[in-house]
Scaffold this active site. Structure first.
Site, mmCIF file in Angstrom:
data_model
loop_
_atom_site.group_PDB
_atom_site.id
_atom_site.type_symbol
_atom_site.label_atom_id
_atom_site.label_comp_id
_atom_site.label_asym_id
_atom_site.label_seq_id
_atom_site.Cartn_x
_atom_site.Cartn_y
_atom_site.Cartn_z
ATOM 1 N N ASP A 4 48.058 -101.565 -1.128
ATOM 2 C CA ASP A 4 46.673 -101.272 -0.777
ATOM 3 C C ASP A 4 45.825 -101.583 -2.014
ATOM 4 O O ASP A 4 46.000 -100.958 -3.067
ATOM 5 C CB ASP A 4 46.544 -99.802 -0.359
ATOM 6 C CG ASP A 4 45.134 -99.449 0.107
ATOM 7 O OD1 ASP A 4 44.183 -100.134 -0.315
ATOM 8 O OD2 ASP A 4 44.986 -98.476 0.873
ATOM 9 N N ARG A 33 33.674 -88.586 -10.051
ATOM 10 C CA ARG A 33 34.254 -89.915 -10.227
ATOM 11 C C ARG A 33 33.131 -90.899 -10.556
ATOM 12 O O ARG A 33 32.144 -90.991 -9.836
ATOM 13 C CB ARG A 33 34.950 -90.314 -8.921
ATOM 14 C CG ARG A 33 35.914 -91.455 -9.067
ATOM 15 C CD ARG A 33 36.632 -91.703 -7.764
ATOM 16 N NE ARG A 33 35.709 -92.183 -6.744
ATOM 17 C CZ ARG A 33 36.100 -92.649 -5.553
ATOM 18 N NH1 ARG A 33 37.376 -92.669 -5.227
ATOM 19 N NH2 ARG A 33 35.219 -93.079 -4.684
ATOM 20 N N PHE A 58 45.772 -92.347 -1.020
ATOM 21 C CA PHE A 58 44.585 -92.150 -0.196
ATOM 22 C C PHE A 58 45.037 -91.640 1.175
ATOM 23 O O PHE A 58 45.945 -92.212 1.777
ATOM 24 C CB PHE A 58 43.831 -93.476 -0.056
ATOM 25 C CG PHE A 58 42.453 -93.321 0.500
ATOM 26 C CD1 PHE A 58 41.398 -92.929 -0.315
ATOM 27 C CD2 PHE A 58 42.205 -93.560 1.834
ATOM 28 C CE1 PHE A 58 40.119 -92.784 0.198
ATOM 29 C CE2 PHE A 58 40.917 -93.417 2.357
ATOM 30 C CZ PHE A 58 39.872 -93.026 1.538
ATOM 31 N N TYR A 91 34.035 -103.228 1.510
ATOM 32 C CA TYR A 91 32.772 -102.563 1.150
ATOM 33 C C TYR A 91 32.763 -101.940 -0.239
ATOM 34 O O TYR A 91 31.755 -101.409 -0.667
ATOM 35 C CB TYR A 91 32.389 -101.509 2.198
ATOM 36 C CG TYR A 91 33.415 -100.431 2.481
ATOM 37 C CD1 TYR A 91 33.579 -99.340 1.639
ATOM 38 C CD2 TYR A 91 34.214 -100.506 3.617
ATOM 39 C CE1 TYR A 91 34.513 -98.358 1.910
ATOM 40 C CE2 TYR A 91 35.159 -99.528 3.899
ATOM 41 C CZ TYR A 91 35.308 -98.448 3.044
ATOM 42 O OH TYR A 91 36.231 -97.480 3.309
ATOM 43 N N LYS A 92 33.867 -102.002 -0.957
ATOM 44 C CA LYS A 92 33.880 -101.426 -2.308
ATOM 45 C C LYS A 92 33.440 -102.498 -3.316
ATOM 46 O O LYS A 92 32.305 -102.922 -3.284
ATOM 47 C CB LYS A 92 35.255 -100.828 -2.594
ATOM 48 C CG LYS A 92 35.469 -99.565 -1.746
ATOM 49 C CD LYS A 92 36.850 -98.974 -1.851
ATOM 50 C CE LYS A 92 36.922 -97.708 -0.980
ATOM 51 N NZ LYS A 92 38.284 -97.320 -0.634
HETATM 52 C C1 LIG Z 1 38.565 -96.713 0.591
HETATM 53 C C2 LIG Z 1 40.017 -96.734 0.864
HETATM 54 C C3 LIG Z 1 40.511 -96.982 2.153
HETATM 55 C C4 LIG Z 1 39.547 -97.138 3.292
HETATM 56 O O1 LIG Z 1 40.163 -97.318 4.511
HETATM 57 P P1 LIG Z 1 39.319 -97.768 5.779
HETATM 58 O O2 LIG Z 1 40.249 -97.586 6.901
HETATM 59 O O3 LIG Z 1 38.927 -99.189 5.574
HETATM 60 O O4 LIG Z 1 38.126 -96.863 5.880
HETATM 61 C C5 LIG Z 1 41.877 -97.059 2.319
HETATM 62 N N1 LIG Z 1 42.728 -96.919 1.279
HETATM 63 C C6 LIG Z 1 42.284 -96.664 0.027
HETATM 64 C C7 LIG Z 1 43.242 -96.539 -1.096
HETATM 65 C C8 LIG Z 1 40.912 -96.546 -0.203
HETATM 66 O O5 LIG Z 1 40.462 -96.288 -1.437
#
Ligand SMILES: *Cc1c(COP(=O)(O)O)cnc(C)c1O
Length: 415
Positions: free
Chosen positions: A200, A374, A128, A225-226
């Site tokens: 992560d 997705r 990510f 939030y997921k």
């Molecule tokens: C959604 C997501 C994030 C989100 O990061 P924020 O800083 O909380 O917005 C980070 N890493 C991964 C792998 C994600 O899927």
């Protein structure tokens, strides 16, 4: 299988679903098929009620007394302890605050200090972006003699674990393809080379069984939030294994991470343990929403969630495979259910327009650059019938060319 047999099978699956009653705990528009709980979980009724209570009564009536009277000051820890129960952590090792990005900065810099004779941070290609951006920022800040980021393909991680590495920074579930890494095995392999791990868990927490303590994970971050359904911009979490609590130093030193914030001491003295990861004042409205959202997990076994998520994904896969109209969809996710998280990704040249057209038809999905659709399978509120209807509408959008309408071509700011 003919349509009738299929309908009967789907009915049986829904009737046997031990989680079916959970759907009533969410506010979901009745005609919406929400295959996006992996991006933004829907609103739990408990969260709506709590936010109303906090706004109207706690903040509205009790004002600043709320910090003590309603325990606002303890929320980062109490919510952290609820998350701990979902990720295989004992209490006192998880704190909810800030975003994953900010928390990764804290962890990466803290962990690098614990490996001062090493410099390399290894991550996966295609991670990510925010994870890589934060590592690149730390690299810039500290200089290459203290931090240098190296990325390799997921299949090369094992052999890239050498004694030059300080930190292994990985995301368990690939945000595009959903491919799943083995935390236990990779953590063990990293430790054998003296490497610290930071995982992560953005697409893992709340849907994949995790045993962070048993696997001796050093550090982790995850998303509120997921799959945890904490609401837009919900606080993220940090896990720091107790074995590292002594001597932990993170550089975002704020007053809330001080040993005694209300002494207003001019010199920073870090709080013990995960409390040190707090920086500024906690975001109480968001924490309260996440706190209440986590109550939806009461009495729910993560193994059962994982089982249902796999069943939902397998049904989706089977229906897409069986549809001639969807022959142009190229599966990007691992076909084996135990090698992927709770999502399926397909490439299609018209992926963006199809995602817009589907959304207009009430099937909410994600588009990811460059050409990826997705589909997320959140087992707390989706039924097997939802999956059947979603694929039916997907077929309709494709065979009728609905996606070709001009209105579906226009790019929105958030995709
Ligand atoms: C959604 C997501 C994030 C989100 O990061 P924020 O800083 O909380 O917005 C980070 N890493 C991964 C792998 C994600 O899927």
């Amino acid at each position: 299988m003919n349509a009738e047999e299929q309908a009967a099978r789907i009915k049986t699956l829904d009737a046997a679903d031990p989680l079916a009653h959970k759907r009533d705990e969410f506010e979901l528009p009745s005609e919406t098929l929400y295959l996006n709980g992996n991006s933004l979980g829907p609103l739990p009724k408990s969260a709506r009620a709590r936010v109303q209570e906090v706004v109207d009564r706690q903040w509205g009536q009790d004002l600043i007394a709320g910090w003590n009277k309603h325990g606002w000051i303890d929320l980062p820890f109490s919510v952290g302890d609820k998350v701990a129960g979902l990720i295989g952590s004992a209490t006192g090792q998880v704190i909810c605050c800030d975003s994953i990005s900010v928390n990764l900065f804290k962890l990466l810099t803290a962990a690098l200090r614990m490996r001062e004779d090493r410099t390399v941070v290894l991550s996966q290609k295609g991670n990510f972006p925010t994870d890589l951006y934060v590592a690149q920022g730390v690299e810039k800040l500290l200089g290459n003699e203290r931090c240098s980021l190296l990325t390799v393909d997921e299949s090369q991680i094992r052999e890239a674990l050498t004694e030059d590495l300080a930190i292994l920074l990985l995301t368990q579930v690939d945000f595009r393809s959903g491919s799943l890494l083995d935390i236990e095995a990779l953590t063990l392999a990293a430790h054998e080379k003296g490497i610290l791990v930071i995982w992560d868990l953005a697409h893992s927490a709340g849907v994949i069984p995790l045993e962070l303590d048993a696997w001796q994970v050093d550090f982790a971050v995850g998303c509120g939030y997921k799959f945890l359904n904490g609401g837009p911009g919900a606080p993220a979490f940090i896990y720091a294994n107790r074995k590292h609590h002594d001597g932990l130093v993170q550089p975002l030193q704020g007053w809330m991470g001080h040993k005694a914030p209300f002494e207003f001491d001019e010199c920073y003295r870090p709080a013990q343990g995960v409390a040190q990861f707090l920086c500024g004042t906690p975001n109480i409205l968001s924490l309260a929403a996440l706190d209440a959202a986590l109550d939806v997990f009461d009495g729910v076994d993560i193994v059962a969630l994982r089982h249902k998520a796999i069943q939902l994904g397998e049904l989706f896969l089977e229906l897409v495979d069986g549809s001639k109209a969807l022959g142009e969809f190229e599966l990007l996710s691992p076909r084996a259910a135990n090698e992927r998280g709770s999502q399926l990704a397909y490439a299609h040249p018209q992926a963006y327009a199809i995602s817009r057209a589907l959304n207009a038809e009430g099937v909410i999905v994600d588009f990811r650059e460059p050409n990826v659709l997705r589909f997320g399978f959140s087992p707390l509120f989706l039924s097997f019938e939802d999956i059947r209807r979603a694929v039916e509408r997907l077929c309709y959008v494709v065979t009728e060319g609905i996606f070709e309408a001009e209105v579906h071509q226009e790019r929105k700011k958030v995709t």
